[in-house]
Design a protein around this motif. Structure first.
Motif, PDB file in Angstrom:
ATOM      1  N   GLN A  13       0.847  -1.190   0.000  1.00 38.16           N
ATOM      2  CA  GLN A  13       0.000   0.000   0.000  1.00 38.16           C
ATOM      3  C   GLN A  13       0.886   1.244   0.000  1.00 38.16           C
ATOM      4  OE1 GLN A  13      -2.161  -0.989   3.636  1.00 38.16           O
ATOM      5  NE2 GLN A  13      -4.061  -1.129   2.451  1.00 38.16           N
ATOM      6  N   ARG A  14       1.972   1.152   0.771  1.00 42.41           N
ATOM      7  CA  ARG A  14       2.995   2.199   0.754  1.00 42.41           C
ATOM      8  C   ARG A  14       4.346   1.534   0.499  1.00 42.41           C
ATOM      9  NH1 ARG A  14       3.311   6.214   5.519  1.00 42.41           N
ATOM     10  NH2 ARG A  14       3.654   4.308   6.692  1.00 42.41           N
ATOM     11  N   ILE A  15       5.212   2.236  -0.206  1.00 41.89           N
ATOM     12  CA  ILE A  15       6.518   1.703  -0.544  1.00 41.89           C
ATOM     13  C   ILE A  15       7.584   2.640   0.009  1.00 41.89           C
ATOM     14  CG2 ILE A  15       8.079   1.001  -2.393  1.00 41.89           C
ATOM     15  CD1 ILE A  15       5.612   0.490  -4.137  1.00 41.89           C
ATOM     16  N   LEU A  16       8.425   2.093   0.891  1.00 41.65           N
ATOM     17  CA  LEU A  16       9.529   2.844   1.488  1.00 41.65           C
ATOM     18  C   LEU A  16      10.807   2.530   0.724  1.00 41.65           C
ATOM     19  CD1 LEU A  16      10.615   4.549   3.965  1.00 41.65           C
ATOM     20  CD2 LEU A  16      11.100   2.344   5.047  1.00 41.65           C
ATOM     21  N   VAL A  17      11.459   3.564   0.216  1.00 44.09           N
ATOM     22  CA  VAL A  17      12.707   3.403  -0.525  1.00 44.09           C
ATOM     23  C   VAL A  17      13.868   3.824   0.366  1.00 44.09           C
ATOM     24  CG1 VAL A  17      14.017   4.008  -2.590  1.00 44.09           C
ATOM     25  CG2 VAL A  17      11.515   3.906  -2.687  1.00 44.09           C
ATOM     26  N   ILE A  18      14.837   2.913   0.536  1.00 46.96           N
ATOM     27  CA  ILE A  18      16.048   3.205   1.304  1.00 46.96           C
ATOM     28  C   ILE A  18      17.246   3.070   0.378  1.00 46.96           C
ATOM     29  CG2 ILE A  18      17.529   2.457   3.218  1.00 46.96           C
ATOM     30  CD1 ILE A  18      15.114   1.527   4.689  1.00 46.96           C
ATOM     31  N   ASN A  19      18.149   4.033   0.438  1.00 55.18           N
ATOM     32  CA  ASN A  19      19.393   3.898  -0.318  1.00 55.18           C
ATOM     33  C   ASN A  19      20.501   4.674   0.374  1.00 55.18           C
ATOM     34  OD1 ASN A  19      19.122   6.615  -0.994  1.00 55.18           O
ATOM     35  ND2 ASN A  19      18.251   6.196  -3.008  1.00 55.18           N
ATOM     36  N   GLY A  20      21.703   4.602  -0.209  1.00 61.26           N
ATOM     37  CA  GLY A  20      22.843   5.334   0.324  1.00 61.26           C
ATOM     38  C   GLY A  20      23.686   4.537   1.284  1.00 61.26           C
ATOM     39  N   LYS A  21      24.818   5.103   1.628  1.00 62.27           N
ATOM     40  CA  LYS A  21      25.748   4.541   2.606  1.00 62.27           C
ATOM     41  C   LYS A  21      26.119   5.636   3.610  1.00 62.27           C
ATOM     42  CE  LYS A  21      26.568   0.412   0.666  1.00 62.27           C
ATOM     43  NZ  LYS A  21      26.444  -0.875   1.334  1.00 62.27           N
ATOM     44  N   PRO A  22      25.552   5.611   4.811  1.00 60.88           N
ATOM     45  CA  PRO A  22      24.593   4.643   5.370  1.00 60.88           C
ATOM     46  C   PRO A  22      23.211   4.790   4.743  1.00 60.88           C
ATOM     47  CG  PRO A  22      24.904   6.457   6.879  1.00 60.88           C
ATOM     48  CD  PRO A  22      25.896   6.677   5.773  1.00 60.88           C
ATOM     49  N   GLY A  23      22.384   3.757   4.957  1.00 61.55           N
ATOM     50  CA  GLY A  23      21.048   3.764   4.402  1.00 61.55           C
ATOM     51  C   GLY A  23      20.156   4.803   5.062  1.00 61.55           C
ATOM     52  N   THR A  24      19.494   5.585   4.250  1.00 61.86           N
ATOM     53  CA  THR A  24      18.541   6.585   4.727  1.00 61.86           C
ATOM     54  C   THR A  24      17.270   6.482   3.892  1.00 61.86           C
ATOM     55  OG1 THR A  24      19.475   8.263   3.260  1.00 61.86           O
ATOM     56  CG2 THR A  24      20.321   8.200   5.513  1.00 61.86           C
ATOM     57  N   VAL A  25      16.206   7.098   4.383  1.00 66.98           N
ATOM     58  CA  VAL A  25      14.935   7.065   3.669  1.00 66.98           C
ATOM     59  C   VAL A  25      15.002   8.036   2.493  1.00 66.98           C
ATOM     60  CG1 VAL A  25      12.464   7.521   3.804  1.00 66.98           C
ATOM     61  CG2 VAL A  25      13.631   6.397   5.715  1.00 66.98           C
ATOM     62  N   ALA A  26      14.857   7.490   1.276  1.00 62.64           N
ATOM     63  CA  ALA A  26      14.831   8.320   0.074  1.00 62.64           C
ATOM     64  C   ALA A  26      13.424   8.802  -0.236  1.00 62.64           C
ATOM     65  CB  ALA A  26      15.391   7.550  -1.114  1.00 62.64           C
ATOM     66  N   ALA A  27      12.433   7.965   0.050  1.00 58.66           N
ATOM     67  CA  ALA A  27      11.043   8.335  -0.240  1.00 58.66           C
ATOM     68  C   ALA A  27      10.097   7.356   0.422  1.00 58.66           C
ATOM     69  CB  ALA A  27      10.798   8.357  -1.748  1.00 58.66           C
ATOM     70  N   MET A  28       8.884   7.814   0.696  1.00 63.43           N
ATOM     71  CA  MET A  28       7.766   6.969   1.085  1.00 63.43           C
ATOM     72  C   MET A  28       6.623   7.300   0.141  1.00 63.43           C
ATOM     73  SD  MET A  28       6.268   4.665   2.960  1.00 63.43           S
ATOM     74  CE  MET A  28       6.842   4.419   4.659  1.00 63.43           C
ATOM     75  N   LEU A  29       6.241   6.345  -0.682  1.00 69.84           N
ATOM     76  CA  LEU A  29       5.263   6.592  -1.733  1.00 69.84           C
ATOM     77  C   LEU A  29       3.965   5.832  -1.472  1.00 69.84           C
ATOM     78  CD1 LEU A  29       7.574   6.164  -4.877  1.00 69.84           C
ATOM     79  CD2 LEU A  29       7.041   8.272  -3.655  1.00 69.84           C
ATOM     80  N   ASP A  30       2.837   6.518  -1.615  1.00 73.16           N
ATOM     81  CA  ASP A  30       1.555   5.824  -1.671  1.00 73.16           C
ATOM     82  C   ASP A  30       1.463   5.133  -3.029  1.00 73.16           C
ATOM     83  OD1 ASP A  30       0.637   6.662   0.848  1.00 73.16           O
ATOM     84  OD2 ASP A  30       0.005   8.593   0.023  1.00 73.16           O
ATOM     85  N   ASN A  31       0.967   3.903  -3.026  1.00 73.57           N
ATOM     86  CA  ASN A  31       1.000   3.074  -4.232  1.00 73.57           C
ATOM     87  C   ASN A  31      -0.401   2.907  -4.824  1.00 73.57           C
ATOM     88  OD1 ASN A  31       1.474   1.142  -6.210  1.00 73.57           O
ATOM     89  ND2 ASN A  31       1.627  -0.537  -4.738  1.00 73.57           N
ATOM     90  N   PRO A  32      -0.673   3.522  -5.971  1.00 72.22           N
ATOM     91  CA  PRO A  32      -2.003   3.394  -6.577  1.00 72.22           C
ATOM     92  C   PRO A  32      -2.255   2.040  -7.230  1.00 72.22           C
ATOM     93  CG  PRO A  32      -0.579   4.683  -8.005  1.00 72.22           C
ATOM     94  CD  PRO A  32       0.207   4.411  -6.748  1.00 72.22           C
ATOM     95  N   TYR A  33      -1.223   1.185  -7.307  1.00 73.97           N
ATOM     96  CA  TYR A  33      -1.354  -0.103  -8.002  1.00 73.97           C
ATOM     97  C   TYR A  33      -1.341  -1.285  -7.040  1.00 73.97           C
ATOM     98  CZ  TYR A  33      -0.342   2.944 -11.899  1.00 73.97           C
ATOM     99  OH  TYR A  33      -0.368   3.977 -12.800  1.00 73.97           O
ATOM    100  N   PHE A  34      -1.574  -1.026  -5.764  1.00 75.80           N
ATOM    101  CA  PHE A  34      -1.612  -2.092  -4.764  1.00 75.80           C
ATOM    102  C   PHE A  34      -2.652  -3.150  -5.142  1.00 75.80           C
ATOM    103  CE2 PHE A  34      -3.979  -3.466  -0.874  1.00 75.80           C
ATOM    104  CZ  PHE A  34      -3.059  -4.397  -0.439  1.00 75.80           C
TER     105      PHE A  34
END
Length: 249
Positions: free
Chosen positions: A201-222
């Motif tokens: 329903q929501r997608i949390l994107v983590i990236n980087g070194k160290p890992g941090t939150v890049a985005a939290m997206l509501d997902n219309p295609y759930f």
């Protein structure tokens, strides 16, 4: 009131000076399905270990029902990629292992055992040793074993990645059916973008070194079958996710 909160959470492995994740904030509501995606090595599994209570944050707080997480609990079930089943036990014995260790009377969990065996298609295998099962059936056992405790929060760490496409699709539907039935919350880690879009329903994107939150997206295609026709909007959403994953700090 939220079920789970991570407030400015950072973690560094004791044997290393390298910080694994940093300044992570996350809120998970009751009966929500959240998927975490990101490149390998950015701390996704570390995040689940912190939520499960296996490890303690270097900084910040992990709260469940407004209470600080201080160790493992049946209230936070987890299904690993390797399943961690007991091969010498039968299917039913594996599933019931948790309630038995908690000292619950059989009468409190046997009705749910029958329901889970039926819903997961394992009823005919309940007396069979786990080592005789296929990978797909073993993953069903692992999922049922986590669900029989009826944890308010269920976590999956790349749980379906070793399965073939057909079996993975079956597991997706099974997971959603159990989620609706048990009305719990789920956090799932995956490297598969299409799996993330189907399950989250929501997608949390983590990236980087160290890992941090890049985005939290509501997902219309759930929970939508987009395989019969990938529209331009879906393709754009998928590309946006890929772009966020590929970003580096």
């Amino acid at each position: 009131m939220s079920l789970l909160e991570l407030r400015d959470v950072s973690y560094r492995y004791p044997e290393s000076q390298e910080v694994s994740i940093e300044h992570v904030d996350l809120t998970v509501d009751a009966h929500a399905l959240t998927v975490i995606v990101g490149p390998s090595g950015v701390g996704k599994s570390t995040l689940l270990n912190l939520i499960a209570g296996y490890t303690t944050p270097l900084n910040g707080q992990v709260l469940m029902n407004q209470q600080r997480v201080q160790g493992p609990s049946w209230q936070r079930g987890i299904v690993f990629q390797d399943m961690a089943l007991y091969p010498w036990l039968t299917v039913a014995q594996n599933i019931c292992f948790g309630p038995k260790m908690r000292g619950l009377a059989a009468t409190t969990y046997e009705p749910l055992l029958t329901e889970l065996l039926t819903e997961t298609g394992l009823l005919a295998f309940q007396d069979q040793p786990v080592y005789e099962l296929s990978g797909g059936l073993k993953q069903r056992v692992a999922l049922a074993r986590a669900c029989i405790n009826q944890p308010p929060l269920l976590m999956l760490d790349e749980s379906f990645s070793a399965l073939d496409n057909y079996t993975r699709n079956e597991m997706h539907q099974l997971l959603l059916n159990l989620w609706r039935r048990l009305e719990n919350s789920i956090i799932a880690i995956t490297h598969d973008i299409d799996e993330a879009i189907f399950l989250g329903q929501r997608i949390l994107v983590i990236n980087g070194k160290p890992g941090t939150v890049a985005a939290m997206l509501d997902n219309p295609y759930f929970n939508q079958d987009v395989t019969t026709g990938l529209g331009t909007d879906y393709v754009a959403f998928r590309q946006k996710l890929l772009g966020l994953i590929e970003q580096t700090n």
